[in-house]
Design a protein around this motif. Structure first.
Motif, mmCIF file in Angstrom:
data_model
loop_
_atom_site.group_PDB
_atom_site.id
_atom_site.type_symbol
_atom_site.label_atom_id
_atom_site.label_comp_id
_atom_site.label_asym_id
_atom_site.label_seq_id
_atom_site.Cartn_x
_atom_site.Cartn_y
_atom_site.Cartn_z
ATOM 1 N N ASP A 146 12.188 -49.997 1.364
ATOM 2 C CA ASP A 146 11.094 -50.149 0.416
ATOM 3 C C ASP A 146 11.066 -48.916 -0.485
ATOM 4 O OD1 ASP A 146 8.410 -51.906 0.184
ATOM 5 O OD2 ASP A 146 7.908 -49.798 -0.220
ATOM 6 N N LYS A 147 10.663 -49.090 -1.735
ATOM 7 C CA LYS A 147 10.647 -47.950 -2.670
ATOM 8 C C LYS A 147 9.659 -46.864 -2.222
ATOM 9 C CE LYS A 147 13.955 -49.044 -5.256
ATOM 10 N NZ LYS A 147 15.175 -48.220 -5.351
ATOM 11 N N SER A 148 8.582 -47.262 -1.492
ATOM 12 C CA SER A 148 7.618 -46.248 -1.022
ATOM 13 C C SER A 148 8.282 -45.298 -0.023
ATOM 14 C CB SER A 148 6.398 -46.915 -0.384
ATOM 15 O OG SER A 148 6.780 -47.635 0.780
ATOM 16 N N LEU A 149 9.255 -45.812 0.738
ATOM 17 C CA LEU A 149 9.985 -44.962 1.698
ATOM 18 C C LEU A 149 11.087 -44.183 0.986
ATOM 19 C CD1 LEU A 149 10.254 -47.566 4.600
ATOM 20 C CD2 LEU A 149 8.832 -45.502 4.604
ATOM 21 N N GLU A 150 11.806 -44.867 0.107
ATOM 22 C CA GLU A 150 12.895 -44.204 -0.635
ATOM 23 C C GLU A 150 12.355 -43.009 -1.437
ATOM 24 O OE1 GLU A 150 15.338 -46.910 -2.969
ATOM 25 O OE2 GLU A 150 16.031 -45.248 -4.241
ATOM 26 N N ALA A 151 11.136 -43.169 -1.978
ATOM 27 C CA ALA A 151 10.543 -42.098 -2.812
ATOM 28 C C ALA A 151 10.298 -40.817 -2.008
ATOM 29 C CB ALA A 151 9.234 -42.590 -3.427
ATOM 30 N N THR B 109 12.326 -39.261 -0.250
ATOM 31 C CA THR B 109 13.496 -38.372 -0.340
ATOM 32 C C THR B 109 13.275 -37.280 -1.391
ATOM 33 O OG1 THR B 109 14.601 -39.769 -1.990
ATOM 34 C CG2 THR B 109 15.103 -40.218 0.323
ATOM 35 N N LEU B 110 12.367 -37.583 -2.358
ATOM 36 C CA LEU B 110 12.084 -36.642 -3.452
ATOM 37 C C LEU B 110 10.575 -36.371 -3.533
ATOM 38 C CD1 LEU B 110 14.514 -38.411 -5.909
ATOM 39 C CD2 LEU B 110 14.634 -35.970 -5.418
ATOM 40 N N HIS B 111 9.940 -36.342 -2.395
ATOM 41 C CA HIS B 111 8.479 -36.178 -2.404
ATOM 42 C C HIS B 111 8.095 -34.828 -3.048
ATOM 43 C CE1 HIS B 111 4.350 -35.689 -1.138
ATOM 44 N NE2 HIS B 111 4.335 -37.006 -0.994
ATOM 45 N N PRO B 112 7.079 -34.828 -3.928
ATOM 46 C CA PRO B 112 6.745 -33.589 -4.649
ATOM 47 C C PRO B 112 6.406 -32.392 -3.756
ATOM 48 C CG PRO B 112 5.118 -35.338 -5.082
ATOM 49 C CD PRO B 112 6.288 -35.975 -4.401
ATOM 50 N N VAL B 113 5.978 -32.628 -2.520
ATOM 51 C CA VAL B 113 5.675 -31.486 -1.640
ATOM 52 C C VAL B 113 6.946 -30.948 -0.974
ATOM 53 C CG1 VAL B 113 4.439 -30.745 0.450
ATOM 54 C CG2 VAL B 113 3.299 -32.216 -1.231
ATOM 55 N N THR B 114 7.823 -31.853 -0.528
ATOM 56 C CA THR B 114 9.003 -31.395 0.218
ATOM 57 C C THR B 114 10.178 -31.046 -0.704
ATOM 58 O OG1 THR B 114 9.556 -33.722 0.525
ATOM 59 C CG2 THR B 114 8.489 -32.586 2.365
ATOM 60 N N TRP B 115 10.264 -31.696 -1.857
ATOM 61 C CA TRP B 115 11.414 -31.516 -2.771
ATOM 62 C C TRP B 115 11.656 -30.051 -3.134
ATOM 63 C CZ3 TRP B 115 15.927 -32.608 -4.090
ATOM 64 C CH2 TRP B 115 16.431 -32.538 -5.382
ATOM 65 N N PRO B 116 10.596 -29.305 -3.566
ATOM 66 C CA PRO B 116 10.854 -27.883 -3.889
ATOM 67 C C PRO B 116 11.341 -27.097 -2.665
ATOM 68 C CG PRO B 116 8.721 -28.596 -4.751
ATOM 69 C CD PRO B 116 9.209 -29.699 -3.865
ATOM 70 N N ILE B 117 10.910 -27.482 -1.479
ATOM 71 C CA ILE B 117 11.332 -26.769 -0.256
ATOM 72 C C ILE B 117 12.789 -27.091 0.064
ATOM 73 C CG2 ILE B 117 10.878 -26.497 2.230
ATOM 74 C CD1 ILE B 117 7.926 -27.109 1.643
ATOM 75 N N ILE B 118 13.167 -28.368 -0.074
ATOM 76 C CA ILE B 118 14.562 -28.779 0.169
ATOM 77 C C ILE B 118 15.485 -28.034 -0.809
ATOM 78 C CG2 ILE B 118 16.194 -30.748 0.099
ATOM 79 C CD1 ILE B 118 14.087 -30.941 2.377
ATOM 80 N N LYS B 119 15.048 -27.961 -2.062
ATOM 81 C CA LYS B 119 15.872 -27.269 -3.073
ATOM 82 C C LYS B 119 16.030 -25.795 -2.707
ATOM 83 C CE LYS B 119 13.520 -28.647 -6.783
ATOM 84 N NZ LYS B 119 13.236 -28.738 -8.227
ATOM 85 N N VAL C 220 23.578 -50.873 0.533
ATOM 86 C CA VAL C 220 22.400 -49.998 0.438
ATOM 87 C C VAL C 220 22.432 -49.267 -0.910
ATOM 88 C CG1 VAL C 220 21.297 -47.919 1.401
ATOM 89 C CG2 VAL C 220 22.101 -49.720 2.936
ATOM 90 N N MET C 221 23.599 -48.724 -1.257
ATOM 91 C CA MET C 221 23.754 -47.984 -2.525
ATOM 92 C C MET C 221 23.278 -48.829 -3.702
ATOM 93 S SD MET C 221 24.814 -44.946 -2.183
ATOM 94 C CE MET C 221 25.741 -44.154 -3.466
ATOM 95 N N GLU C 222 23.629 -50.100 -3.639
ATOM 96 C CA GLU C 222 23.326 -51.030 -4.726
ATOM 97 C C GLU C 222 21.850 -51.075 -5.103
ATOM 98 O OE1 GLU C 222 24.136 -55.430 -4.061
ATOM 99 O OE2 GLU C 222 26.139 -54.569 -4.447
ATOM 100 N N ARG C 223 20.973 -50.981 -4.099
ATOM 101 C CA ARG C 223 19.544 -51.103 -4.434
ATOM 102 C C ARG C 223 18.843 -49.749 -4.605
ATOM 103 N NH1 ARG C 223 19.632 -53.184 0.849
ATOM 104 N NH2 ARG C 223 18.837 -51.699 2.368
ATOM 105 N N LEU C 224 19.561 -48.648 -4.430
ATOM 106 C CA LEU C 224 18.913 -47.336 -4.598
ATOM 107 C C LEU C 224 18.657 -47.050 -6.078
ATOM 108 C CD1 LEU C 224 20.873 -45.062 -2.062
ATOM 109 C CD2 LEU C 224 18.747 -46.339 -1.695
ATOM 110 N N SER C 225 17.597 -46.312 -6.319
ATOM 111 C CA SER C 225 17.298 -45.892 -7.697
ATOM 112 C C SER C 225 18.312 -44.834 -8.122
ATOM 113 C CB SER C 225 15.887 -45.313 -7.756
ATOM 114 O OG SER C 225 14.952 -46.326 -7.459
ATOM 115 N N PRO C 226 18.530 -44.702 -9.447
ATOM 116 C CA PRO C 226 19.523 -43.720 -9.912
ATOM 117 C C PRO C 226 19.252 -42.303 -9.418
ATOM 118 C CG PRO C 226 18.505 -44.905 -11.776
ATOM 119 C CD PRO C 226 17.932 -45.476 -10.527
#
Ligand code: AKG
Ligand code: FE2
Length: 270
Positions: A62-67, A69-79, A237-243
């Motif tokens: 689901d896109k709510s789960l896929e999103a 991966t780039l959650h605004p709280v964790t994304w800066p920490i992952i980077k 799986v790749m096919e349905r992922l957002s760019p």
């Protein structure tokens, strides 16, 4: 990371972030997971399979789960932890129930003779090439079981003596060794660890509740294991992922900075 987060992550090897998900993010993801749990095996989205205790590639249900991966709280920490060179390479959804009666023994990356996994600090910057974010959708209370960590063990210099922490491995009622911490996140919380941290999983005790969480794994974009460069996810799986997710899952050189890494707020194009 804030100075406090940086200090604690370096000291202990993990961070427990509370209330990361908004009420809307939490209810959307919980509903998507419930749909997955209720699905018959032949109704699962292509490339997702149910096995053991969860769903491989469950992040792509689901896109709510896929999103996440780039959650605004964790994304800066992952980077920050990957020195701006992240590559997302696995996203399993776990539904951990009372039915599984064995604990997952203590383990960590970098045990044995592989030197490819790292945790280092240089110029005041933490670097690790194996980061895991656990997003929780149900509550964990003290005594329930679940994730245990050995704080500080990501900087260990010696091999862990066998049976030191679990002299009675089959006794799930034995008191926890005082050096271990049972992390008890609530729904909407996130635990970020470096896989260099020694961790394991206690048997889940509640019979009326399960433990639902998503495991999102990140390496550096140039990290290769013994299998070399290969796609992290099957083509269906790749096919349905957002760019944006595809870009996050792409390999890259040690020098290039991915376009999406230049942004702190990335919204998935659906
Ligand atoms: O079940 C858990 O909480 C941890 C699982 C684990 O060890 C891992 O994903 O690396
Ligand atoms: Fe693990």
């Amino acid at each position: 990371m804030t100075p406090k987060q940086k200090y604690l992550f370096d000291l202990r090897g993990y961070l427990h972030l509370e209330n990361v998900l908004t009420p809307e993010e939490l209810s959307n993801t919980q509903a998507a997971i419930e749909r997955l749990v209720q699905s018959a095996p032949d109704e699962l989205p292509p490339g997702i399979s149910r096995g053991g205790e969860g769903f491989s590639n469950g992040f792509s249900a689901d896109k709510s789960l896929e999103a996440l991966t780039l959650h605004p709280v964790t994304w800066p920490i992952i980077k920050e932890l990957t020195w701006n060179k992240p590559r997302f390479n696995r996203g399993s959804l776990v539904v951990n129930t009372h039915e599984r009666q064995e604990m997952t023994p203590l383990h960590c990356a970098g045990e044995g003779f592989r030197w490819t996994r790292r945790y280092e600090v240089k110029n005041d910057q933490i670097f690790t090439n194996d980061v895991v974010a656990f997003f929780y959708f149900t509550d964990v209370y003290p005594g329930d079981g679940g994730l245990i960590v050995l704080p500080g063990s990501h900087k260990r210099n010696f091999k862990r003596p066998e049976n030191l922490f679990f002299p009675e491995p089959d006794n799930s009622d034995a008191p926890l060794h005082p050096a271990l911490v049972n992390v008890t996140p609530k729904a909407g919380d996130v635990v970020i660890i470096t896989e260099m941290l020694t961790h394991g999983v206690l048997v889940w005790k509640p019979t009326d509740r399960d433990r639902r969480f998503l495991i999102l794994r990140y390496k550096t974009q140039f990290f290769q294991d013994e299998r070399g460069i290969r796609e992290s996810f099957p083509p269906e799986v790749m096919e349905r992922l957002s760019p944006e997710t595809k870009a996050l899952a792409a390999y890259g050189s040690e020098w290039e900075v991915k376009e999406l890494v230049k942004q702190d707020n990335v919204t998935l194009t659906v």
